[in-house]
Scaffold this active site. Sequence first.
Site, PDB file in Angstrom:
ATOM      1  N   LYS A  12      -7.209   4.358   7.447  1.00  0.00           N
ATOM      2  CA  LYS A  12      -7.520   4.810   6.099  1.00  0.00           C
ATOM      3  C   LYS A  12      -8.487   5.985   6.189  1.00  0.00           C
ATOM      4  O   LYS A  12      -9.641   5.807   6.578  1.00  0.00           O
ATOM      5  CB  LYS A  12      -8.128   3.672   5.276  1.00  0.00           C
ATOM      6  CG  LYS A  12      -7.198   2.481   5.089  1.00  0.00           C
ATOM      7  CD  LYS A  12      -7.868   1.375   4.301  1.00  0.00           C
ATOM      8  CE  LYS A  12      -8.077   1.775   2.861  1.00  0.00           C
ATOM      9  NZ  LYS A  12      -8.633   0.669   2.054  1.00  0.00           N
ATOM     10  N   SER A  26     -12.863  -3.462  -3.607  1.00  0.00           N
ATOM     11  CA  SER A  26     -13.586  -3.038  -2.409  1.00  0.00           C
ATOM     12  C   SER A  26     -14.888  -2.365  -2.818  1.00  0.00           C
ATOM     13  O   SER A  26     -14.889  -1.190  -3.205  1.00  0.00           O
ATOM     14  CB  SER A  26     -12.733  -2.058  -1.593  1.00  0.00           C
ATOM     15  OG  SER A  26     -11.583  -2.690  -1.092  1.00  0.00           O
ATOM     16  N   ARG A  33       0.875  -1.181   0.000  1.00  0.00           N
ATOM     17  CA  ARG A  33       0.000   0.000   0.000  1.00  0.00           C
ATOM     18  C   ARG A  33       0.904   1.220   0.000  1.00  0.00           C
ATOM     19  O   ARG A  33       1.524   1.543   1.012  1.00  0.00           O
ATOM     20  CB  ARG A  33      -0.914  -0.036   1.219  1.00  0.00           C
ATOM     21  CG  ARG A  33      -1.909   1.108   1.303  1.00  0.00           C
ATOM     22  CD  ARG A  33      -2.878   0.843   2.447  1.00  0.00           C
ATOM     23  NE  ARG A  33      -3.858   1.901   2.582  1.00  0.00           N
ATOM     24  CZ  ARG A  33      -3.768   2.902   3.466  1.00  0.00           C
ATOM     25  NH1 ARG A  33      -2.735   2.964   4.289  1.00  0.00           N
ATOM     26  NH2 ARG A  33      -4.703   3.824   3.531  1.00  0.00           N
TER      27      ARG A  33
END
Length: 219
Positions: free
Chosen positions: A143, A114, A45
């Site tokens: 997040k 997602s 990420r």
Amino acid sequence: MNWRARLPESLRLYVLTDRGLARGRHEREVVKAAIAGGATAIQLRWKSGTLREALNVGREIQVICAKSDVLFVVNDRIDLALALDADCVHLGEEDLPVDVARRIVGDRMLIGYSPPTLDEAIDAQRLGADYLGVGPVYGTRSKSDAGEAVGIERIAEVARAVSIPVVGIGGITAANAAPVIEAGAAGVSVISSIVSAADIAAAARELRGVVDGARRTRS
């Protein structure tokens, strides 16, 4: 490696890297420790830094994952995933659509997605997604764009509606992971509960034990 055939097993403990939460530790250190503790998938990420640096870090992670037979995922960036010969790319609603991504990567790479809604979860499966990341289950500060918590009910709802694996994400720890699995998730996806831990391997080992126990109970 035929990751698709063994995907539910490879998604048991899915750890995302995050430089800002790693207490100054390099991604390679975080990844090695997480895998030592039982991580079955690692996602690169990359939210800050240059793409060239991401490529260099990703190459190290790819080698570590390949040696450990662990699924290597790249977040958001199909170009980076292809450059790294990743096993999988994970996309969100602001990234390339699943069907476009599938045309680009063909069968050489898995695609995770997602979905923000149940309808989009169903559409994503139809368009070629291999698994779905559903959340935030409990809410998360890892997040900033994660949105409001959707709860265990959303995991169960999506798991009933699709035939591809579902992974729960968002605020998951060893203390609350079991209900996520009991609701139908193949595994849990985590950042801070592993990456920020003082002892990453021990934190991963504890969470993996909870996931495995809940899977046995469910079956």
